[in-house]
Design an enzyme around this catalytic site. Sequence first.
Site, PDB file in Angstrom:
ATOM      1  N   ARG A  72     -43.124  -2.113 -40.837  1.00  0.00           N
ATOM      2  CA  ARG A  72     -42.621  -0.991 -40.057  1.00  0.00           C
ATOM      3  C   ARG A  72     -42.752   0.268 -40.911  1.00  0.00           C
ATOM      4  O   ARG A  72     -42.372   0.272 -42.074  1.00  0.00           O
ATOM      5  CB  ARG A  72     -41.156  -1.269 -39.746  1.00  0.00           C
ATOM      6  CG  ARG A  72     -40.602  -0.513 -38.583  1.00  0.00           C
ATOM      7  CD  ARG A  72     -39.187  -0.972 -38.283  1.00  0.00           C
ATOM      8  NE  ARG A  72     -39.112  -2.239 -37.574  1.00  0.00           N
ATOM      9  CZ  ARG A  72     -38.045  -3.034 -37.598  1.00  0.00           C
ATOM     10  NH1 ARG A  72     -36.988  -2.701 -38.295  1.00  0.00           N
ATOM     11  NH2 ARG A  72     -38.039  -4.155 -36.911  1.00  0.00           N
ATOM     12  N   ARG A 181     -25.163  -3.752 -44.901  1.00  0.00           N
ATOM     13  CA  ARG A 181     -26.022  -4.210 -43.810  1.00  0.00           C
ATOM     14  C   ARG A 181     -26.929  -3.052 -43.437  1.00  0.00           C
ATOM     15  O   ARG A 181     -26.844  -1.964 -44.001  1.00  0.00           O
ATOM     16  CB  ARG A 181     -25.106  -4.605 -42.630  1.00  0.00           C
ATOM     17  CG  ARG A 181     -25.719  -5.499 -41.591  1.00  0.00           C
ATOM     18  CD  ARG A 181     -25.949  -6.911 -42.123  1.00  0.00           C
ATOM     19  NE  ARG A 181     -26.321  -7.808 -41.027  1.00  0.00           N
ATOM     20  CZ  ARG A 181     -27.534  -7.879 -40.500  1.00  0.00           C
ATOM     21  NH1 ARG A 181     -28.501  -7.111 -40.951  1.00  0.00           N
ATOM     22  NH2 ARG A 181     -27.788  -8.724 -39.503  1.00  0.00           N
ATOM     23  N   LYS A 182     -27.799  -3.288 -42.454  1.00  0.00           N
ATOM     24  CA  LYS A 182     -28.684  -2.218 -41.991  1.00  0.00           C
ATOM     25  C   LYS A 182     -27.867  -0.981 -41.598  1.00  0.00           C
ATOM     26  O   LYS A 182     -26.708  -1.088 -41.171  1.00  0.00           O
ATOM     27  CB  LYS A 182     -29.500  -2.696 -40.803  1.00  0.00           C
ATOM     28  CG  LYS A 182     -28.649  -3.110 -39.607  1.00  0.00           C
ATOM     29  CD  LYS A 182     -29.455  -3.226 -38.324  1.00  0.00           C
ATOM     30  CE  LYS A 182     -30.159  -4.542 -38.167  1.00  0.00           C
ATOM     31  NZ  LYS A 182     -30.669  -4.761 -36.796  1.00  0.00           N
ATOM     32  N   GLY A 439     -36.465 -10.892 -25.840  1.00  0.00           N
ATOM     33  CA  GLY A 439     -36.728 -12.321 -25.922  1.00  0.00           C
ATOM     34  C   GLY A 439     -35.600 -13.124 -26.529  1.00  0.00           C
ATOM     35  O   GLY A 439     -35.711 -14.334 -26.683  1.00  0.00           O
ATOM     36  N   CYS A 444     -33.635  -6.231 -29.789  1.00  0.00           N
ATOM     37  CA  CYS A 444     -34.473  -5.175 -30.359  1.00  0.00           C
ATOM     38  C   CYS A 444     -34.960  -4.230 -29.272  1.00  0.00           C
ATOM     39  O   CYS A 444     -35.155  -3.049 -29.509  1.00  0.00           O
ATOM     40  CB  CYS A 444     -35.688  -5.767 -31.045  1.00  0.00           C
ATOM     41  SG  CYS A 444     -35.281  -6.940 -32.300  1.00  0.00           S
ATOM     42  N   GLY A 445     -35.201  -4.762 -28.099  1.00  0.00           N
ATOM     43  CA  GLY A 445     -35.672  -3.935 -26.990  1.00  0.00           C
ATOM     44  C   GLY A 445     -34.534  -3.243 -26.264  1.00  0.00           C
ATOM     45  O   GLY A 445     -34.726  -2.705 -25.179  1.00  0.00           O
TER      46      GLY A 445
HETATM   47  C1  HEM Z   1     -40.825  -9.956 -36.283  1.00  0.00           C
HETATM   48  C2  HEM Z   1     -40.216  -9.378 -35.270  1.00  0.00           C
HETATM   49  C3  HEM Z   1     -38.753  -8.990 -35.289  1.00  0.00           C
HETATM   50  C4  HEM Z   1     -37.682  -9.643 -35.781  1.00  0.00           C
HETATM   51  C5  HEM Z   1     -37.659 -10.968 -36.483  1.00  0.00           C
HETATM   52  C6  HEM Z   1     -36.518  -8.823 -35.519  1.00  0.00           C
HETATM   53  C7  HEM Z   1     -35.233  -9.158 -35.858  1.00  0.00           C
HETATM   54  C8  HEM Z   1     -34.107  -8.471 -35.446  1.00  0.00           C
HETATM   55  C9  HEM Z   1     -32.777  -8.931 -35.608  1.00  0.00           C
HETATM   56  C10 HEM Z   1     -32.366 -10.231 -36.276  1.00  0.00           C
HETATM   57  C11 HEM Z   1     -31.949  -7.999 -35.060  1.00  0.00           C
HETATM   58  C12 HEM Z   1     -30.436  -8.055 -34.986  1.00  0.00           C
HETATM   59  C13 HEM Z   1     -29.870  -7.456 -36.178  1.00  0.00           C
HETATM   60  C14 HEM Z   1     -28.375  -7.593 -36.278  1.00  0.00           C
HETATM   61  O1  HEM Z   1     -27.836  -8.621 -35.892  1.00  0.00           O
HETATM   62  O2  HEM Z   1     -27.737  -6.642 -36.760  1.00  0.00           O
HETATM   63  C15 HEM Z   1     -32.751  -6.949 -34.584  1.00  0.00           C
HETATM   64  C16 HEM Z   1     -32.265  -5.815 -33.990  1.00  0.00           C
HETATM   65  C17 HEM Z   1     -33.041  -4.748 -33.638  1.00  0.00           C
HETATM   66  N1  HEM Z   1     -34.404  -4.651 -33.827  1.00  0.00           N
HETATM   67 FE1  HEM Z   1     -35.656  -6.190 -34.352  1.00  0.00          FE
HETATM   68  N2  HEM Z   1     -36.895  -7.709 -34.905  1.00  0.00           N
HETATM   69  C18 HEM Z   1     -38.246  -7.771 -34.740  1.00  0.00           C
HETATM   70  C19 HEM Z   1     -39.024  -6.826 -34.123  1.00  0.00           C
HETATM   71  C20 HEM Z   1     -38.533  -5.614 -33.672  1.00  0.00           C
HETATM   72  C21 HEM Z   1     -39.312  -4.638 -32.943  1.00  0.00           C
HETATM   73  C22 HEM Z   1     -40.772  -4.789 -32.559  1.00  0.00           C
HETATM   74  C23 HEM Z   1     -38.481  -3.588 -32.679  1.00  0.00           C
HETATM   75  C24 HEM Z   1     -38.758  -2.322 -31.921  1.00  0.00           C
HETATM   76  C25 HEM Z   1     -39.411  -2.315 -30.761  1.00  0.00           C
HETATM   77  C26 HEM Z   1     -37.206  -3.880 -33.250  1.00  0.00           C
HETATM   78  C27 HEM Z   1     -36.122  -3.023 -33.228  1.00  0.00           C
HETATM   79  C28 HEM Z   1     -34.809  -3.457 -33.322  1.00  0.00           C
HETATM   80  C29 HEM Z   1     -33.653  -2.735 -32.818  1.00  0.00           C
HETATM   81  C30 HEM Z   1     -33.660  -1.349 -32.200  1.00  0.00           C
HETATM   82  C31 HEM Z   1     -32.545  -3.557 -33.000  1.00  0.00           C
HETATM   83  C32 HEM Z   1     -31.111  -3.277 -32.569  1.00  0.00           C
HETATM   84  C33 HEM Z   1     -30.239  -3.029 -33.717  1.00  0.00           C
HETATM   85  C34 HEM Z   1     -28.939  -2.319 -33.377  1.00  0.00           C
HETATM   86  O3  HEM Z   1     -28.979  -1.148 -32.957  1.00  0.00           O
HETATM   87  O4  HEM Z   1     -27.889  -2.937 -33.570  1.00  0.00           O
HETATM   88  N3  HEM Z   1     -37.256  -5.121 -33.840  1.00  0.00           N
HETATM   89  N4  HEM Z   1     -34.071  -7.247 -34.826  1.00  0.00           N
HETATM   90  S1  SF4 Z   2     -38.149  -8.938 -31.150  1.00  0.00           S
HETATM   91 FE1  SF4 Z   2     -35.931  -8.868 -31.390  1.00  0.00          FE
HETATM   92  S2  SF4 Z   2     -35.040  -9.133 -29.318  1.00  0.00           S
HETATM   93 FE2  SF4 Z   2     -37.192  -9.696 -29.254  1.00  0.00          FE
HETATM   94  S3  SF4 Z   2     -37.107 -11.864 -29.513  1.00  0.00           S
HETATM   95 FE3  SF4 Z   2     -37.422 -10.999 -31.556  1.00  0.00          FE
HETATM   96  S4  SF4 Z   2     -35.383 -10.733 -32.432  1.00  0.00           S
HETATM   97 FE4  SF4 Z   2     -35.146 -11.129 -30.240  1.00  0.00          FE
END
Ligand code: HEM
Ligand code: SF4
Lengths: 542, 81
Positions: A72, A181-182, A439, A444-445
Site C-alpha cells: 500500500r 494499534r493502527k 468479503g 475494509c470496504g
Molecule cells: C490482503 C488484503 C487485506 C487484508 C488481509 C486486510 C486486512 C484487514 C483487517 C484484518 C482489518 C481489520 C482491522 C481491525 O480489526 O482493526 C482491515 C480493516 C480495513 N482495511 Fe483491510 N485488508 C486487506 C485489504 C484492504 C484493501 C484492499 C483495502 C481498501 C480498499 C483495505 C482497507 C481497510 C479499511 C478501510 C479497514 C477498516 C478499518 C477501520 O476503519 O476500522 N484493506 N483490513
Molecule cells: S479485504 Fe478486508 S473486508 Fe475484504 S475480505 Fe479481506 S479482510 Fe475482509
Amino acid sequence: MANVRQWKWADDPTINDMEQAKLVKDGLDVIETIVEKYSKEGYDSIEKTDMDRFKWAGVYQQRPKDGHFMMRVRIPSGILSSQQARALAGIARDYGRDLIDVTTRQAIQFHWLTIETIPDIFERLKAVGLSSFEACGDCPRTIVGNPLAGIDPNEVLDTRPIVKELEQFFVLNRDFSNLPRKYKMSISANVYNTGHAEINDLAFTPAKKTINGEEVIGFHVWVGGGLSAKPYLAQKLDVFCRPDEVLKVAIGVTTLFRDFGYRQKRTHARLKFLVADWGADKFKEELLKVTGPLESRGEDLTQGWKAGYFYGIHEQKQKGFYYAGLSVPVGRMSAQEFEQLADLAERYGDGTIGTCNSQNVLIRNIPADKVDAFQSEELIVNRFKLQPNTYVGYAVSCTGTEYCNLAIVETKERMRRLAEYLDRTAPQLDTPLRLHMVGCPNSCGQRQIADIGLQGALVKTENGMVDAFDIYIGGTLGENARFNKKLNGRIEAEQLGPVLAQLIGVFAEERVPGEAYWQYVDRVGVEHIQAQLDAIRSADAV
Amino acid sequence: MAEPEKEFYLYKLEAVLPADRLLTVIVIADSDEKAFAYAENNIVRHTIVPPKIEQLGIVQKKPLGRGGVGYVVETSQFADS
Ligand code: HEM
Ligand code: SF4
C-alpha cells in the site's frame, strides 16, 4: 541492529505478544532487513517473527501465502502528481501484474509483488517523493482528506500545507512508530465531510470561531472512530484548533494513544476503546495537559456528507478552472490506464490526479477552453466516466478472496458485475445509492456506512458451496451518522441482483422526491423493508 | 518459490433453523469444505434429534497462526449496554 526505545510499558508483563515483539525490534527496523537480507536471500529466509513487521514497510502477505505480497502506498490527502502516477504505473507493470487499486483510504495498492523486487520499489517510490512506509502496521497510516484541497469551492481553507506538515512529522518518526494499534488520521476543510471524519481515529473538520473579536477559520477535533467487527463513531471534543495548531493537537492525541492506549489485548487496543472509557470530557482534559490551552468549540461548518464523490465537471475556487470527477469502477485499473490518466492530467490539467475514498479519481485545474476536448477523450467517454450510471458509479468493494486471506467470498469483480446488472435492470435514481461489498466482517470496504452494505458468507446447498450475502441497510455519515442495520435472510450470490433490483424498485416507488436511502429507511422503518425482503424471498422460492 | 503453506483457520458458522433460530458453530479446519463437514458432525453429535438446518453458512474465518483467536457468540440474552 534493533533501534528500540525504552518505552514506559516495557516492564509491563501483561502486554500482548505483538507488543513484546515490538519491544525487541521496532516495526520500522524491518525496512532495513528487507533491503539488506530478505530481498537477497528470498522468501524462505523471512523469519516468521518479522512477517508482522512487514506492515510497517507497507507490505502485507497476500493470498495464497505462496511468496506474494501486496503493498500500500501512502497518498496523503489523495493528491499525487502525474510523475508520481507514472512511477506507480511502472511499478505495477514491472512487478505487480499490471494491477492498480485505489483504496477506501485514498491509497494505491499493488498485488503480486515478490520480496526480491521490494528494494527497487522502495527506491522508485522515493525518487518521486512517495512512500509505502507505515501504510500498514501499528502506526500513523496515510492521512486521508480532501483530494480537492487548494481548488475546492466547498473548502474553508487549503489543507495541503497542514497535511504535508503532519506527514513529514509522523512518517518514520520513532517517537510514534510503536502505537498500540493502527492509527488513522483525517484532515479536511471541505464542508461535505470528504475525510469521513466519524470513522477515523483522529479527524479534523472545518469550523469557525470568533476569538478576541476576530473570526478565525479552523477545525473541530474528533477522536475514536473506526469500523471492523465493532464499529464506533468518533466523538467530537470541545476544542477549536487554529490551522497552525493542528500538528500540536495531532501530536497530543497520538501521544495519549501511545502512552495510555491499551496494549494488553490487540482486539481492545484501538483509540476507540480509550475514548469510550474516558469520554470526550476527560479526553479533552488529558489532551490539554499535553498541548497546553486550546480554545473551546466554535461553530461547525460541516453542511452534510457527499461520501467522497465528485463526478462531473465543476468550477474550482479559481474562476475559469475546472476539475473533473471520474468514475473508476470498484477502484481497479491497469497500469496503462493509470498512465493514460497521467497523460490527460498533463495535457488538460496541471498534472495532478486526485484519489478519492470512494475508490475513484479526479483531475484538477482544467482551463475553461479545454473542458470540451477533455470530455470527448476516448478514455473519459468509455472508461473513466464523468457521469457513471447510478449503480456502477456508487459501488465500492474490498479485495475479497482474490488476494485476501480472510475473505470468505469473491467480492471485487462480483460487485462490478452486480452494479452493471443493476444499471441494466433497476431504476436509475436522481440520488446516489451507495452499495458496498465486503468479503468478511473486517469491513475494509466500509460496509457499515453504505446505503446498502453486502457482507459475504459461504453457504452449503444441494449444489455444493455457494457464495451468499447478508444485506445491511441505511448507513450514512455526516450530521445523522449511523451504521447500517442487518436484514434477516442471507441471499445466495446468484439471487443478489434480482433481489436488490426488487428492493430498490420498491424504494424508487415509495420514496418522496429527493429522499436519500438512509432517510427512507428511517421513515419507513427496517421492519417494513424486512417484510419486503421476506416477500421477495418467498416469491423466489416458489 | 516456496510451497503454499497449509493454513488452518478457526471457522465461525451459522446454522439457520426453522422459526429464525440460529445455531453458531466454531470449528478448526484447513479448508472451507472441511469446515462445513466438521460443523455438521458437531451438530449431529450435539443433538439427539438433529435439527432441520435451513441454511448452514461460513460467516468468518480467522487464521490460527497466532494463539488467542476466537469468537464471541452473542445470544438472545445478550444486551449491549
Ligand atoms: C490482503 C488484503 C487485506 C487484508 C488481509 C486486510 C486486512 C484487514 C483487517 C484484518 C482489518 C481489520 C482491522 C481491525 O480489526 O482493526 C482491515 C480493516 C480495513 N482495511 Fe483491510 N485488508 C486487506 C485489504 C484492504 C484493501 C484492499 C483495502 C481498501 C480498499 C483495505 C482497507 C481497510 C479499511 C478501510 C479497514 C477498516 C478499518 C477501520 O476503519 O476500522 N484493506 N483490513
Ligand atoms: S479485504 Fe478486508 S473486508 Fe475484504 S475480505 Fe479481506 S479482510 Fe475482509
